[in-house]
Design a protein around this motif. Structure first.
Motif, short mmCIF file in Angstrom:
data_model
loop_
_atom_site.label_atom_id
_atom_site.label_comp_id
_atom_site.label_asym_id
_atom_site.label_seq_id
_atom_site.Cartn_x
_atom_site.Cartn_y
_atom_site.Cartn_z
N VAL A 144 -0.39 18.05 46.56
CA VAL A 144 0.29 19.22 47.10
C VAL A 144 1.72 19.21 46.58
N TYR A 145 2.24 20.37 46.24
CA TYR A 145 3.64 20.40 45.86
C TYR A 145 4.32 21.61 46.49
N LEU A 146 5.63 21.49 46.67
CA LEU A 146 6.42 22.53 47.33
C LEU A 146 7.70 22.73 46.55
N GLU A 147 8.03 23.98 46.25
CA GLU A 147 9.29 24.28 45.58
C GLU A 147 10.40 24.30 46.63
N VAL A 163 15.30 15.83 52.80
CA VAL A 163 15.27 16.68 53.99
C VAL A 163 14.68 18.03 53.60
N ILE A 164 13.66 18.47 54.34
CA ILE A 164 13.09 19.80 54.11
C ILE A 164 13.18 20.61 55.40
N SER A 165 13.15 21.91 55.26
CA SER A 165 13.36 22.79 56.40
C SER A 165 12.13 22.86 57.29
N ALA A 166 12.30 23.39 58.50
CA ALA A 166 11.17 23.58 59.42
C ALA A 166 10.15 24.55 58.83
N ASP A 167 10.63 25.56 58.11
CA ASP A 167 9.71 26.51 57.47
C ASP A 167 8.85 25.81 56.42
N ASP A 168 9.45 24.89 55.67
CA ASP A 168 8.69 24.15 54.67
C ASP A 168 7.66 23.24 55.32
N ASP A 174 -0.95 22.86 57.02
CA ASP A 174 -2.39 23.01 56.78
C ASP A 174 -2.88 22.04 55.71
N ASP A 175 -2.09 21.85 54.66
CA ASP A 175 -2.51 20.96 53.58
C ASP A 175 -2.53 19.50 54.00
N LEU A 176 -1.69 19.15 54.97
CA LEU A 176 -1.57 17.75 55.37
C LEU A 176 -2.30 17.43 56.67
N ALA A 177 -2.95 18.41 57.27
CA ALA A 177 -3.54 18.24 58.61
C ALA A 177 -4.60 17.15 58.67
N GLU A 178 -5.44 17.04 57.63
CA GLU A 178 -6.56 16.10 57.68
C GLU A 178 -6.45 15.02 56.62
N VAL A 179 -5.24 14.68 56.26
CA VAL A 179 -5.02 13.68 55.21
C VAL A 179 -5.25 12.28 55.75
N ALA A 180 -6.01 11.48 54.99
CA ALA A 180 -6.29 10.11 55.41
C ALA A 180 -5.10 9.19 55.18
#
Length: 208
Positions: A144-147, A163-168, A174-180
């Motif tokens: 997963v990547y985020l700009e 540090v990333i924002s609450a919006d980020d 969703d992408d990290l919800a079920e990560v092992a």
């Protein structure tokens, strides 16, 4: 979808008139070799060679994706499958394209001049963007990547990081919800393909 496929064909049509023979395909892309414009183009070229659709898509800037009608990975994948086959002359052209030189522009972008066979030339505009990349323990799981609008360091008693924002955080939920488990986090500056121009004939050298 037909319009997006046609536009994508133009994006990838580095040298549709190239001879059928092609050089050895580039090695698989190194996802972290995008700190320089030329390296970012080579990542895209390597992704094309490996049919790595996800990496191809994340090599394009947000503005580029919007202009060419492929704002999501699924739309890019569908358009790519319609527009070009792996043995097409356009794909072979991409695999033979080499970066000849780079030129810094006043708007912060870098213009790459490409060297192509048969007196053809190409230019690719590259745009810089800070990103956060997250890789997972599970083999084959797509990173997963985020700009990032801005890159800020934060630290506490026993930890330091980006540090990333609450919006980020909400975008990533969703992408990290079920990560092992997580294998690696990476934050840095990547370069993205922002525009292109291909197919113009090179000026003949003096005496030719």
């Amino acid at each position: 979808m037909q319009r997006a496929a046609l536009l994508l064909a133009r994006v990838l049509l580095v040298a549709g008139a190239l001879a059928a023979c092609a050089s050895r395909p580039p090695p698989p892309p190194d996802h972290l070799d995008r700190s320089l414009p030329a390296g970012a183009f080579r990542v895209f070229r390597g992704a094309v060679a490996q049919e790595d659709i996800f990496t191809e898509w994340i090599c394009l800037s947000d503005g580029f994706r919007r202009r060419f009608g492929v704002p999501t990975r699924a739309e890019y994948r569908d358009a790519r499958q319609v527009a070009l086959k792996q043995d097409s002359l356009a794909i072979r052209g991409i695999l033979r394209a080499e970066v000849e030189r780079g030129e810094s522009l006043p708007d912060g972008r870098v213009l790459l001049h490409l060297d192509l066979p048969l007196w053809l030339s190409g230019r690719v505009w590259m745009k810089r963007q800070d990103v956060l990349r997250i890789e997972f323990n599970e083999k084959g799981e797509t990173p997963v990547y985020l700009e990032l609008d801005e890159r800020r360091l934060g630290w506490g008693k026993d930890v330091a990081g980006i540090v990333i924002s609450a919006d980020d955080v909400e975008l990533l939920a969703d992408d990290l919800a079920e990560v092992a488990g997580f294998r690696r986090f990476f934050a840095g500056t990547w370069w993205f393909i922002d525009d292109f121009e291909f197919g113009k004939e090179k000026k003949k050298q003096a005496g030719q």
